[in-house]
Write an enzyme that holds these catalytic residues in place. Sequence first.
Site, PDB file in Angstrom:
ATOM      1  N   LYS A   1      -2.677   9.607   4.436  1.00 43.15           N
ATOM      2  CA  LYS A   1      -2.816   8.762   5.616  1.00 43.15           C
ATOM      3  C   LYS A   1      -1.602   7.860   5.792  1.00 43.15           C
ATOM      4  O   LYS A   1      -0.872   7.640   4.841  1.00 43.15           O
ATOM      5  CB  LYS A   1      -4.106   7.943   5.539  1.00 43.15           C
ATOM      6  N   HIS A   2      -1.327   7.389   6.956  1.00 39.37           N
ATOM      7  CA  HIS A   2      -1.948   7.415   8.270  1.00 39.37           C
ATOM      8  C   HIS A   2      -1.041   8.226   9.192  1.00 39.37           C
ATOM      9  O   HIS A   2      -0.016   7.709   9.614  1.00 39.37           O
ATOM     10  CB  HIS A   2      -2.107   6.021   8.841  1.00 39.37           C
TER      11      HIS A   2
ATOM     12  N   HIS B   1      -5.566  -2.767  13.612  1.00 35.20           N
ATOM     13  CA  HIS B   1      -6.955  -3.230  13.666  1.00 35.20           C
ATOM     14  C   HIS B   1      -7.146  -4.171  14.851  1.00 35.20           C
ATOM     15  O   HIS B   1      -8.245  -4.303  15.377  1.00 35.20           O
ATOM     16  CB  HIS B   1      -7.349  -3.971  12.380  1.00 35.20           C
TER      17      HIS B   1
ATOM     18  N   ASP C   1      -8.955   7.081  11.411  1.00 34.42           N
ATOM     19  CA  ASP C   1      -9.125   5.759  10.830  1.00 34.42           C
ATOM     20  C   ASP C   1     -10.357   5.169  11.527  1.00 34.42           C
ATOM     21  O   ASP C   1     -10.958   5.810  12.392  1.00 34.42           O
ATOM     22  CB  ASP C   1      -7.867   4.918  11.056  1.00 34.42           C
TER      23      ASP C   1
ATOM     24  N   ARG D   1       0.838  -1.208   0.000  1.00 32.30           N
ATOM     25  CA  ARG D   1       0.000   0.000   0.000  1.00 32.30           C
ATOM     26  C   ARG D   1       0.870   1.254   0.000  1.00 32.30           C
ATOM     27  O   ARG D   1       0.385   2.343  -0.295  1.00 32.30           O
ATOM     28  CB  ARG D   1      -0.910   0.006   1.232  1.00 32.30           C
TER      29      ARG D   1
END
Length: 187
Positions: free
Chosen positions: A85-86, A98, A171, A55
């Site tokens: 981001k982030h 997460h 987020d 990413r």
Amino acid sequence: VFPLQMALGASRDSALAYDVGRVTALEGRALGVHVSFGPVLDVNNNPANPVIGARSFSEDPRVTARLGAALVRGVQDHGMLATAKHFPGHGDTETNSHLALATVNASRARLDSVELVPFREAIRAGAGAIMTFHGFLPALDSSGVPATLSPLVMTELLRRDMKFDGLLFTDAMDMAGVIDRFGAVEV
């Protein structure tokens, strides 16, 4: 369908990154979408990172900054809001935010010379929004509060020092990086 940002990073081509932003904006706006939740500006500097990887544009903060700024301009020059981001950087961790509170144990000097470089460039390029990282960066705030919820990170660093006056997105607020410590209601 575009390749992941790492493919753009391998090309080192700012014009191509701009074009990806341009087409993203044109196609998104045709569908009524006004905000792009990209580009990812995390520097891919930890191969054990379970969520950033391809990413990211690059393991080089300068390449990430240059291509990220080009993509931001491509998106925003064509009527869509880009979201860098982030913030302040999710690249140098081995934890999936997460699932748990991720920690970036870099010194302030290291953060300034690596993780923050792409965000500074995106701000100079006019990024209209920044998405925050639910990670603990003790060099920026030693209280244990994730960056997303830290006034030292969000207000002092991002707003005051880096002079970002655009829109802030968090987020996802159901991520363990924020709800494990504070609970969903408090967050």
